[in-house]
Design an enzyme around this catalytic site. Sequence first.
Site, mmCIF file in Angstrom:
data_model
loop_
_atom_site.group_PDB
_atom_site.id
_atom_site.type_symbol
_atom_site.label_atom_id
_atom_site.label_comp_id
_atom_site.label_asym_id
_atom_site.label_seq_id
_atom_site.Cartn_x
_atom_site.Cartn_y
_atom_site.Cartn_z
ATOM 1 N N GLU A 167 0.792 -1.221 0.000
ATOM 2 C CA GLU A 167 0.000 0.000 0.000
ATOM 3 C C GLU A 167 0.833 1.285 0.000
ATOM 4 O OE1 GLU A 167 -0.741 -2.673 1.755
ATOM 5 O OE2 GLU A 167 -2.778 -3.228 1.172
ATOM 6 N N HIS A 217 -10.728 -5.080 9.471
ATOM 7 C CA HIS A 217 -11.300 -4.902 8.142
ATOM 8 C C HIS A 217 -12.719 -4.351 8.228
ATOM 9 C CE1 HIS A 217 -7.994 -7.704 7.435
ATOM 10 N NE2 HIS A 217 -8.004 -7.323 6.178
#
Lengths: 332, 459
Positions: A61, A130
Amino acid sequence: MSRETTLSKAVNEAIAEEMRRDPTVFLLGEDVAEAGTPFKVLSGLVEEFGTGRVIDTPISEPGFVGIAVGAAMTGTRPIVDLMFGDFLYLVMDQLCNQAAKSYYMSGGKLNVPMVLRTNMGATRRSAAQHSQSLQALVAHIPGLKVAMPSSAYEAKGLMKTAIRDDNPVVIFEDKLMYQDKAPVPEEEYLIPFGEAAIKREGGDITLIGTSSMVQVALKAAEALSAEGISAEVIDPRTLVPLDEETLVRSVKKTSRAIVIDEGHRNYGVTGEIAARLNERAFYHLDAPVLRFGAMDVPVPFSPALEDLTVPTPEAVAQAARTLCRGELIHAA
Amino acid sequence: MPHEVIMPALGMAQDTGHIVAWRKAPGDKVAEGDILFEVETDKATMEVEAQGAGFLTSVTAEAGADVPVGEVIARIADSPDDTAPPPTANGAAGTAPDTAQDTGQNTGPGAAEPPAVGADALPEGAAVIMPTLGMSQDSGLLVAWHKAPGDAVGADDVLFEVETDKSVAEVAAGHDGYVAALLAEAGEDVPTGRTIAIISAEAPERTVTRRAADAPEAAAAPKDDAPAVATAAPQPPDRPIAKTEPVDETGASGARPLASPKLRRLALQEGLDLSLLARAGHPQPFHARDLDRLRALSRADAAPAAAPAAASARRLTAEAEAQGFAAFARWASEVAGVGDEAALLAGLAAAGHDDLRCVAVTRFGRTRRYAVPQTRALSGVTEAADDAVPDLTIRDLRGARLAAVEMGPEATPVLTLAGHGATLAVTLECAAGAFEADTALALLTDFAGRLDDPLRHLL
C-alpha cells in the site's frame, strides 16, 4: 431517464466514463485488474482499458499510493484503490504528508489530482482490522477532500467530480452497500462537492447521516412519522468541504439535531458537525445535539456483538423521541 | 586501568541476567567498546561492551549462567596474567559500566583491592544499586531510606525512594536479609548502577553508613509535590450576564433554570422572565414549547406590577473597536472627500433600516440632523433642516470620561457612543414600542459591526 443500478455498477460506470473522457485517468491497486476488486466493483475495466491503465500492484500500500501521488504530480489522474479503509494506516505518510501538502508546500506548483477510493462500514463479519470507518482520520487533515456516497446515485456523481478535481480526494464507499440499488440517470451528471442533499423534509428534528447512516436516518424518520414526529434527513455527501449552510438552515428550522456516522463516536465526524451546529445555531437549539457513531471498541468479530456496535434506526428514533418530548438528556 | 565487569541492569524490574555467550575469552586483549558478552533479559538480548582497554581476566560466570544484576563476573586487567582474586560469588558489586569513568575515587564498595581492614571495609552481602527508571536517566535522587542499618528486610520491602525527572518511585530491597550498609544519604543524586546498599544474609556484626560522594550535600529536602490544597471552596466566579439580557435567571430555588438556548433567546427577545416558569413549578428543562405558558405567566405577573414604564424600556449595549471607525473617518476625509464624521455615523447607523430616514447626531453639545438615503451610499447622507423630526438620535460621547450610560427611554431612540480607550461602548435605549426586539437587536449589532469594520459597509 433513470434506471435502478447497484452502487457497485455506478462506481464502475463513473470510472469507465471518466477513463474514456480523459486518457490521463488510470487505475491502480491490489486486484483491480483481473479480479476487479474483492467486491467486483471494477469488473470489466481491464478488458476495455488494458493493463496499461488498470494496473495490478503487489501488496504494498505505501508503495502504490506513493506511485499514485507521484504520477498525479506529473500530469496524470490516478485512481488508487485501497482494498479496505483499514489500510489507510499504512499510507498515512503518502496521503497526509505528501498528497495533502504538496500543493501548499510547492507554492501551487505541484498539485495532486488523485482519487483514493476505499471503503468503510461494519457488520460484514470481517473483524476489527477490516471493518473500520476511518473518515474522521483523513477529514482532519487540511488538503484532503472527503466524499461519502450514500447511494448509487451519489457514488457515481461524486466519483466523477472527484476524478476531475485537481486535488486529492478520498472516497469512502460502504462495503455493505455495493449491491444496493438506486435510481441513476442515464445521462451524464456530476454532484458538486460541498452540497448536502435533503433526503427527506421535516420540521421537528434534523437527522444528519453519512453514507449508509442516511438509510438508518431515513428508517428512523419513517418510524417517527407514524408517531407524528416529522424528521428532516440530510446527507452532507462530502465531509470536506462540508455544506454548513444547509445543515444550519435545517437546524434553525427544527431546533433539534442528531448526527450519525459509522466512525467511532469519540473525536469523530459527528462531534465536528455537532460542534459547528452549536457554534452557528446555538440560539436556535431547543435540545442538545446528539451523536451516534460506532461504539468505541474494536469492531467485534462475533456477529451478535458486532451488530450492537453500530447505530440502528431504532436507537436513533428513540433518541429523537426523547429530544422531541423535551425530556432531560443528561443530568442537570 | 583495571576495572571490574558486572552484570548490568538492563530493565526496570530485572534482577538477574542470563549470559548467552562470551565474545571474548579469558586472556583476550580488549579495546574500549569491544563486545564482551551477550546477556538475555525478559525482553531482549543485548551486547555488553567493555568500558576500557585491557585484558579480560578473572571470568567467574560462564555462558548459560544466570547472574544477579550488579555481580562482578570478570575483570579488565592491565595484563593477561593479572588475575587478581575474583570476587566472591555473591560478592559486593562494582561500579556499573556506564558510570565507571566518572565516578572518581569513590567508586563504590566493590573495589577490587583485597578487603581493606578498617572502617571503610564493607560487609559482605548482596548489592542494591541505584536503578535506571527512565529511558535516558543517568542518576537518581535518593529521597529517603525506609530502612535503617541493621534492620531486617524482606525482598519485597521498600528499601528506599528515588526521584527521577518524571516520578518518585519506591524501590524494593530485592533480597531477604539485613541492611548491612547504606552507601548514600537521602538527598544525594547517585549515578544509576552505583551500589547504594548491601543486604547481608546474616545479621551484620557491624554496619556501614556513608555518603555516596564527597560532593557538597545536595538539598536534602525532597520536593513537596503536594502543596496544601486551599481549604476554602473557591468562590464561583460572578456569572457574566450579557448586557442585553433582561432575563432574571434566578429560579425559585435560587438556581439558574434549565432552559434550552432557543427558549432563552425567545424569552430574551420578548423580555420574558424564565424564573416565572420555575416559580410556577413548571417541570424543567424548559423548551420553546413552554413559551406560551411563559407569556401567560408573564402577563399575570405584570398585571399588578407597578412599574410598567421600566418594563417597557429597552436598553442594549454592544462593544466595538474604536480604531476601526477612527481610521475609516480619516480615510473618508482624505480620500473620499467626506469630512463630516457625524454624517458618516448617521449613514452607518441607518443603513439597512429603511424606517430610519432622519438621524440626529449630537457631538460636542451640538445637534445636527441628517437625511439618510436608502442606497447606503455614505456620500449621499445630507444635512437636513433643523426642524426635521429624527427617527434616531446618535449621542457621540467618544472621548468623554463616560464608560456607559443609562438615561432611560426618550422620545426618539438614542444610540450612545461612549468610551475613550480602544473599545467603544454602543448603547441603544428606547421605549419598548419604538422597535421590535428583533429590530433593536439588529440595529445595534449592525451598527457595532460597522463601527468595528466600516469597510464591510461599503461591500
